[in-house]
Design a protein around this motif. Structure first.
Motif, PDB file in Angstrom:
ATOM      1  N   LYS A 131       0.863  -1.193   0.000  1.00  0.00           N
ATOM      2  CA  LYS A 131       0.000   0.000   0.000  1.00  0.00           C
ATOM      3  C   LYS A 131       0.891   1.232   0.000  1.00  0.00           C
ATOM      4  CE  LYS A 131      -3.647   0.766   2.870  1.00  0.00           C
ATOM      5  NZ  LYS A 131      -5.027   0.895   2.422  1.00  0.00           N
ATOM      6  N   SER A 132       1.853   1.239   0.942  1.00  0.00           N
ATOM      7  CA  SER A 132       2.738   2.401   1.043  1.00  0.00           C
ATOM      8  C   SER A 132       3.990   2.034   1.842  1.00  0.00           C
ATOM      9  CB  SER A 132       2.014   3.556   1.744  1.00  0.00           C
ATOM     10  OG  SER A 132       1.681   3.164   3.061  1.00  0.00           O
ATOM     11  N   ALA A 133       4.993   2.893   1.741  1.00  0.00           N
ATOM     12  CA  ALA A 133       6.225   2.691   2.520  1.00  0.00           C
ATOM     13  C   ALA A 133       6.717   4.034   3.030  1.00  0.00           C
ATOM     14  CB  ALA A 133       7.290   2.024   1.650  1.00  0.00           C
ATOM     15  N   THR A 192       6.151   9.483   2.685  1.00  0.00           N
ATOM     16  CA  THR A 192       5.352   8.290   2.397  1.00  0.00           C
ATOM     17  C   THR A 192       5.307   8.076   0.894  1.00  0.00           C
ATOM     18  OG1 THR A 192       4.020   8.700   4.356  1.00  0.00           O
ATOM     19  CG2 THR A 192       3.090   7.203   2.724  1.00  0.00           C
ATOM     20  N   TYR A 193       5.729   6.900   0.452  1.00  0.00           N
ATOM     21  CA  TYR A 193       5.631   6.528  -0.961  1.00  0.00           C
ATOM     22  C   TYR A 193       4.423   5.611  -1.117  1.00  0.00           C
ATOM     23  CZ  TYR A 193      10.397   8.038  -2.271  1.00  0.00           C
ATOM     24  OH  TYR A 193      11.524   8.757  -2.538  1.00  0.00           O
ATOM     25  N   THR A 194       3.552   5.928  -2.063  1.00  0.00           N
ATOM     26  CA  THR A 194       2.451   5.004  -2.358  1.00  0.00           C
ATOM     27  C   THR A 194       2.985   3.920  -3.292  1.00  0.00           C
ATOM     28  OG1 THR A 194       1.822   6.206  -4.328  1.00  0.00           O
ATOM     29  CG2 THR A 194       0.760   6.887  -2.258  1.00  0.00           C
ATOM     30  N   ASN A 195       2.171   2.897  -3.519  1.00  0.00           N
ATOM     31  CA  ASN A 195       2.550   1.856  -4.468  1.00  0.00           C
ATOM     32  C   ASN A 195       2.863   2.498  -5.825  1.00  0.00           C
ATOM     33  OD1 ASN A 195       2.123  -0.097  -6.638  1.00  0.00           O
ATOM     34  ND2 ASN A 195       1.564  -1.521  -5.024  1.00  0.00           N
ATOM     35  N   HIS A 196       2.028   3.450  -6.238  1.00  0.00           N
ATOM     36  CA  HIS A 196       2.215   4.111  -7.529  1.00  0.00           C
ATOM     37  C   HIS A 196       3.566   4.836  -7.578  1.00  0.00           C
ATOM     38  CE1 HIS A 196       1.537   7.381 -10.495  1.00  0.00           C
ATOM     39  NE2 HIS A 196       1.086   6.357 -11.189  1.00  0.00           N
ATOM     40  N   ASP A 197       3.905   5.526  -6.467  1.00  0.00           N
ATOM     41  CA  ASP A 197       5.182   6.267  -6.416  1.00  0.00           C
ATOM     42  C   ASP A 197       6.375   5.340  -6.635  1.00  0.00           C
ATOM     43  OD1 ASP A 197       3.832   8.595  -5.729  1.00  0.00           O
ATOM     44  OD2 ASP A 197       4.087   8.282  -3.565  1.00  0.00           O
ATOM     45  N   MET A 198       6.243   4.082  -6.254  1.00  0.00           N
ATOM     46  CA  MET A 198       7.377   3.147  -6.328  1.00  0.00           C
ATOM     47  C   MET A 198       7.751   2.765  -7.757  1.00  0.00           C
ATOM     48  SD  MET A 198       8.842   2.216  -3.550  1.00  0.00           S
ATOM     49  CE  MET A 198       8.595   2.295  -1.798  1.00  0.00           C
TER      50      MET A 198
END
Ligand SMILES: Cc1cc2nc3c(=O)[nH]c(=O)nc-3n(C[C@H](O)[C@H](O)[C@H](O)COP(=O)(O)OP(=O)(O)OC[C@H]3O[C@@H](n4cnc5c(N)ncnc54)[C@H](O)[C@@H]3O)c2cc1C
Ligand SMILES: NC(=O)C1=CN([C@@H]2O[C@H](COP(=O)(O)OP(=O)(O)OC[C@H]3O[C@@H](n4cnc5c(N)ncnc54)[C@H](OP(=O)(O)O)[C@@H]3O)[C@@H](O)[C@H]2O)C=CC1
Ligand SMILES: C=C(O[C@H]1[C@H](O)[C@@H](CO)O[C@H](OP(=O)(O)OP(=O)(O)OC[C@H]2O[C@@H](n3ccc(=O)[nH]c3=O)[C@H](O)[C@@H]2O)[C@@H]1NC(C)=O)C(=O)O
Length: 301
Positions: free
Chosen positions: A150-152, A163-169
């Motif tokens: 979901k996020s990291a 906070t990185y979302t899945n999309h940001d990764m």
């Protein structure tokens, strides 16, 4: 360097070692020393240590369980942060799990299964940290991190937590944006689903048996050495080239899985690198395929 170590000790950031052999921290059991090795005792220890390292303008790198790392024989200049205990909180909230980057990825899979949560079965045999898995987009058996993250939370060199979302990764096969941008994964949130405990345990047992049958788990190794080329398998190409068992020094192409290189005793990083180059040359000549390493090669040779 001594001034840095003194400051780190005064701030009680965690374990601080000088000239620590990284062979002690990689699953290949290979690697020269880190000038300064820091295993932070908790998040505040890591943030404090990062601030001090930043002030001294030293290069740094983060490692988890060293299960995808080839550290060259002269080691790593500057600082190595190892994320382990202290950054290993675990909390289930309904079908979502919050977990620290230092937590064992295998143990996470086991714990999720016990909670009756499905989605992490694939992780049952991937021996790294959660942080390493998020960075690598670790995967197996048709799934990977990108399916569940979901996020990291990521700490930048400047000391900011974002906070990185899945999309940001920007996940792709064994790739995340962190491989281009850097940063330290502190924690991750995974979206799982309620499932059947027995079905989850059965799937994990099946994957575990398959690994025991096909991978050389008893010998020091780093998993797959090369990424798979599109629509093929590096292991198949290497086996077909007759390279199983081929050896340079104590580095050997595994007899069990041709995409694994095992350490038969005292292999050096130079042995492994020479073997990697030999395999690449053979496969390029025979199939016109350029094999790309999956393992990360770091440090000075
Ligand atoms: C027997 C065996 C089987 C394996 N099977 C698989 C498999 O099926 N699938 C698979 O994908 N991999 C597999 N691997 C490879 C490895 O386990 C994974 O790549 C794993 O995710 C690496 O995690 P690590 O903590 O050991 O990372 P490390 O090896 O310590 O580091 C790898 C990279 O991640 C970065 N990194 C580590 N922690 C962080 C963090 N907290 N923040 C930011 N960056 C970080 C490091 O800087 C480095 O660049 C296997 C390895 C072995 C030994
Ligand atoms: N060849 C190499 O270089 C390396 C291989 N490995 C392999 O990775 C695996 C674990 O690594 P390790 O670092 O010890 O991990 P951890 O210490 O983080 O966790 C392993 C624990 O999880 C259990 N476990 C592992 N897989 C499963 C599964 N699919 N289902 C249920 N329980 C499981 C293990 O039990 P149990 O002991 O009963 O399996 C053990 O208690 C082992 O198979 C090991 O052989 C790990 C590091 C390096
Ligand atoms: C171990 C890793 O991940 C592994 C992951 O565990 C497994 C299981 O899902 O699938 C990938 O291996 P893989 O593609 O080699 O999978 P396998 O199922 O072992 O083999 C694929 C095919 O190659 C053939 N094969 C494999 C090894 C070998 O020596 N000879 C051979 O011919 C097998 O017969 C099979 O037809 C991942 N590797 C990569 C680079 O994507 C890792 O990344 O470190």
């Amino acid at each position: 360097m001594n001034k840095l170590i003194e400051e780190l000790s005064l701030e009680k950031v965690g374990i601080v070692l000088k000239d620590e052999p990284l062979a002690n921290h990689t699953t290949w059991k290979i690697g020269g020393p880190a000038d300064v090795f820091i295993q932070p005792k908790d998040l505040s220890g890591l943030v404090k240590a990062m601030r001090i390292v930043h002030k001294h303008q030293l290069p740094w790198r983060v490692i988890g369980k060293g299960s995808n790392l080839l550290v060259r024989d002269k080691g790593i200049r500057g600082v190595v942060f190892k994320l382990a205990d202290g950054l290993d909180h675990l909390e289930f909230k309904d079908d979502v799990v919050h977990v620290g980057a230092g937590y064992s990825f295998i143990r996470l899979a086991v714990m999720a299964g016990k909670e009756g949560l499905t989605g992490l079965e694939f992780a049952g045999g991937i021996p790294g940290s959660v942080g390493g898995a998020v960075y690598m987009n670790a995967g197996a058996h048709g799934s990977d991190i990108s399916r569940i993250l979901k996020s990291a939370e990521v700490l930048s060199e400047a000391g900011e937590i974002k906070t990185y979302t899945n999309h940001d990764m920007q996940y792709r096969y064994r790739h995340s944006i962190l491989q281009d941008k850097g940063g330290i994964v502190l924690a991750a949130v995974f979206q799982l689903a309620h499932g059947n405990r027995k079905e989850i345990a059965d799937a994990m047992a099946k994957y575990k048996d398959r690994r025991r049958l096909t991978q050389p788990l008893q010998l020091p190794c780093c998993g797959s050495v090369f990424r798979n080329p599109p629509h093929d398998h590096s292991g198949r190409l290497i086996e077909e080239s007759g390279l199983k068992g081929y050896r340079i020094g104590d580095a050997q192409v595994s007899e069990k899985h041709a995409n694994f290189i095992v350490n038969r005793g005292k292999a050096t990083a130079a042995d492994v690198l020479a073997l990697i180059q030999h395999i690449q040359k053979e496969i390029a000549e025979r199939y016109q395929v350029q094999l790309i390493p999956e393992v990360e090669v770091v440090g000075e040779g």
